[in-house]
Motif scaffolding. Sequence first.
Motif, PDB file in Angstrom:
ATOM      1  N   MET A   1       7.166  -2.335  -5.754  1.00  0.00           N
ATOM      2  CA  MET A   1       6.232  -3.441  -5.825  1.00  0.00           C
ATOM      3  C   MET A   1       5.537  -3.620  -4.473  1.00  0.00           C
ATOM      4  O   MET A   1       6.129  -3.416  -3.432  1.00  0.00           O
ATOM      5  N   PHE A   2       4.299  -4.020  -4.554  1.00  0.00           N
ATOM      6  CA  PHE A   2       3.477  -4.194  -3.364  1.00  0.00           C
ATOM      7  C   PHE A   2       3.020  -5.641  -3.249  1.00  0.00           C
ATOM      8  O   PHE A   2       2.607  -6.251  -4.237  1.00  0.00           O
ATOM      9  N   SER A   3       3.057  -6.160  -2.030  1.00  0.00           N
ATOM     10  CA  SER A   3       2.409  -7.444  -1.777  1.00  0.00           C
ATOM     11  C   SER A   3       0.904  -7.175  -1.730  1.00  0.00           C
ATOM     12  O   SER A   3       0.473  -6.010  -1.650  1.00  0.00           O
ATOM     13  N   ILE A   4       0.087  -8.215  -1.730  1.00  0.00           N
ATOM     14  CA  ILE A   4      -1.350  -7.999  -1.674  1.00  0.00           C
ATOM     15  C   ILE A   4      -1.747  -7.348  -0.351  1.00  0.00           C
ATOM     16  O   ILE A   4      -2.633  -6.502  -0.308  1.00  0.00           O
ATOM     17  N   GLY A   5      -1.060  -7.698   0.730  1.00  0.00           N
ATOM     18  CA  GLY A   5      -1.325  -7.082   2.028  1.00  0.00           C
ATOM     19  C   GLY A   5      -0.977  -5.600   2.035  1.00  0.00           C
ATOM     20  O   GLY A   5      -1.722  -4.777   2.567  1.00  0.00           O
ATOM     21  N   ALA A   6       0.174  -5.260   1.438  1.00  0.00           N
ATOM     22  CA  ALA A   6       0.581  -3.855   1.367  1.00  0.00           C
ATOM     23  C   ALA A   6      -0.386  -3.067   0.489  1.00  0.00           C
ATOM     24  O   ALA A   6      -0.744  -1.922   0.805  1.00  0.00           O
ATOM     25  N   LEU A   7      -0.812  -3.665  -0.612  1.00  0.00           N
ATOM     26  CA  LEU A   7      -1.775  -3.010  -1.493  1.00  0.00           C
ATOM     27  C   LEU A   7      -3.089  -2.781  -0.750  1.00  0.00           C
ATOM     28  O   LEU A   7      -3.704  -1.718  -0.862  1.00  0.00           O
ATOM     29  N   SER A   8      -3.491  -3.741   0.040  1.00  0.00           N
ATOM     30  CA  SER A   8      -4.706  -3.624   0.837  1.00  0.00           C
ATOM     31  C   SER A   8      -4.587  -2.478   1.841  1.00  0.00           C
ATOM     32  O   SER A   8      -5.491  -1.649   1.964  1.00  0.00           O
ATOM     33  N   ARG A   9      -3.473  -2.425   2.551  1.00  0.00           N
ATOM     34  CA  ARG A   9      -3.264  -1.358   3.536  1.00  0.00           C
ATOM     35  C   ARG A   9      -3.210   0.010   2.855  1.00  0.00           C
ATOM     36  O   ARG A   9      -3.754   0.995   3.365  1.00  0.00           O
ATOM     37  N   GLU A  10      -2.563   0.078   1.726  1.00  0.00           N
ATOM     38  CA  GLU A  10      -2.389   1.345   1.007  1.00  0.00           C
ATOM     39  C   GLU A  10      -3.720   1.896   0.490  1.00  0.00           C
ATOM     40  O   GLU A  10      -3.933   3.091   0.480  1.00  0.00           O
ATOM     41  N   THR A  11      -4.613   1.010   0.067  1.00  0.00           N
ATOM     42  CA  THR A  11      -5.863   1.444  -0.556  1.00  0.00           C
ATOM     43  C   THR A  11      -7.088   1.333   0.344  1.00  0.00           C
ATOM     44  O   THR A  11      -8.121   1.931   0.055  1.00  0.00           O
ATOM     45  N   GLY A  12      -6.994   0.531   1.399  1.00  0.00           N
ATOM     46  CA  GLY A  12      -8.156   0.302   2.245  1.00  0.00           C
ATOM     47  C   GLY A  12      -9.120  -0.727   1.668  1.00  0.00           C
ATOM     48  O   GLY A  12     -10.248  -0.856   2.125  1.00  0.00           O
ATOM     49  N   VAL A  13      -8.670  -1.458   0.653  1.00  0.00           N
ATOM     50  CA  VAL A  13      -9.483  -2.509   0.037  1.00  0.00           C
ATOM     51  C   VAL A  13      -9.042  -3.842   0.632  1.00  0.00           C
ATOM     52  O   VAL A  13      -7.849  -4.144   0.665  1.00  0.00           O
ATOM     53  N   LYS A  14      -9.988  -4.642   1.073  1.00  0.00           N
ATOM     54  CA  LYS A  14      -9.667  -5.914   1.709  1.00  0.00           C
ATOM     55  C   LYS A  14      -9.074  -6.899   0.700  1.00  0.00           C
ATOM     56  O   LYS A  14      -9.398  -6.869  -0.486  1.00  0.00           O
ATOM     57  N   VAL A  15      -8.218  -7.760   1.192  1.00  0.00           N
ATOM     58  CA  VAL A  15      -7.524  -8.739   0.348  1.00  0.00           C
ATOM     59  C   VAL A  15      -8.495  -9.586  -0.480  1.00  0.00           C
ATOM     60  O   VAL A  15      -8.303  -9.736  -1.690  1.00  0.00           O
ATOM     61  N   PRO A  16      -9.570 -10.142   0.113  1.00  0.00           N
ATOM     62  CA  PRO A  16     -10.487 -10.933  -0.716  1.00  0.00           C
ATOM     63  C   PRO A  16     -11.126 -10.104  -1.844  1.00  0.00           C
ATOM     64  O   PRO A  16     -11.391 -10.613  -2.931  1.00  0.00           O
ATOM     65  N   THR A  17     -11.345  -8.834  -1.574  1.00  0.00           N
ATOM     66  CA  THR A  17     -11.932  -7.956  -2.590  1.00  0.00           C
ATOM     67  C   THR A  17     -10.939  -7.716  -3.713  1.00  0.00           C
ATOM     68  O   THR A  17     -11.320  -7.699  -4.896  1.00  0.00           O
ATOM     69  N   ILE A  18      -9.675  -7.560  -3.371  1.00  0.00           N
ATOM     70  CA  ILE A  18      -8.639  -7.406  -4.399  1.00  0.00           C
ATOM     71  C   ILE A  18      -8.614  -8.643  -5.280  1.00  0.00           C
ATOM     72  O   ILE A  18      -8.569  -8.534  -6.510  1.00  0.00           O
ATOM     73  N   ARG A  19      -8.675  -9.812  -4.677  1.00  0.00           N
ATOM     74  CA  ARG A  19      -8.693 -11.062  -5.453  1.00  0.00           C
ATOM     75  C   ARG A  19      -9.931 -11.127  -6.355  1.00  0.00           C
ATOM     76  O   ARG A  19      -9.862 -11.570  -7.498  1.00  0.00           O
ATOM     77  N   TYR A  20     -11.060 -10.695  -5.820  1.00  0.00           N
ATOM     78  CA  TYR A  20     -12.298 -10.661  -6.601  1.00  0.00           C
ATOM     79  C   TYR A  20     -12.140  -9.739  -7.818  1.00  0.00           C
ATOM     80  O   TYR A  20     -12.533 -10.096  -8.929  1.00  0.00           O
ATOM     81  N   TYR A  21     -11.569  -8.566  -7.600  1.00  0.00           N
ATOM     82  CA  TYR A  21     -11.359  -7.639  -8.714  1.00  0.00           C
ATOM     83  C   TYR A  21     -10.417  -8.231  -9.760  1.00  0.00           C
ATOM     84  O   TYR A  21     -10.603  -8.020 -10.949  1.00  0.00           O
ATOM     85  N   GLU A  22      -9.425  -8.972  -9.305  1.00  0.00           N
ATOM     86  CA  GLU A  22      -8.544  -9.683 -10.241  1.00  0.00           C
ATOM     87  C   GLU A  22      -9.338 -10.685 -11.067  1.00  0.00           C
ATOM     88  O   GLU A  22      -9.210 -10.738 -12.287  1.00  0.00           O
ATOM     89  N   ASP A  23     -10.159 -11.479 -10.374  1.00  0.00           N
ATOM     90  CA  ASP A  23     -10.962 -12.492 -11.060  1.00  0.00           C
ATOM     91  C   ASP A  23     -11.918 -11.864 -12.074  1.00  0.00           C
ATOM     92  O   ASP A  23     -12.179 -12.450 -13.123  1.00  0.00           O
ATOM     93  N   ARG A  24     -12.426 -10.681 -11.756  1.00  0.00           N
ATOM     94  CA  ARG A  24     -13.341  -9.976 -12.670  1.00  0.00           C
ATOM     95  C   ARG A  24     -12.597  -9.294 -13.811  1.00  0.00           C
ATOM     96  O   ARG A  24     -13.204  -8.818 -14.758  1.00  0.00           O
TER      97      ARG A  24
END
Length: 138
Positions: A1-24
């Motif tokens: 399991m990944f925290s949002i920060g770990a997911l961000s580091r792993e993919t190079g996608v910024k945390v706010p962008t990850i949240r945006y993709y979730e919202d979409r």
Amino acid sequence: MFSIGALSRETGVKVPTIRYYEDRGLIDAPLRTAGNQRRYGHAELERLGFIKHARDLGFSIEAIEALIDLQDHPDWSCASANEIAARQLAEVQEKIARLKRLEEELQRITHGPCGDGSSADCYVLASLASHKHCKGEH
């Protein structure tokens, strides 16, 4: 399991962008810990990698939504994915053509007559002030 920060580091996608993709709805809403922290699995990591790669290739969010829909339905025809990619290719080719026209025009005005060197006789400034100095559309 990944925290949002770990997911961000792993993919190079910024945390706010990850949240945006979730919202979409591009990635599934994550599981939450007792402390309400997001926890992502490998499926979300792979999906986010897919989205990032598509964005790197210039696909719009809407095109990515359509591609994800196709990905989620493996029995559907691949023709739609090919059409989406072909449209993206055409857009990129048009951008390249426009950039080449810009390059040619900028080279032309950069190497134009300089007059006596004063800004009053500057060919670059005159070219920017009026399209009549331009060779063509750009």
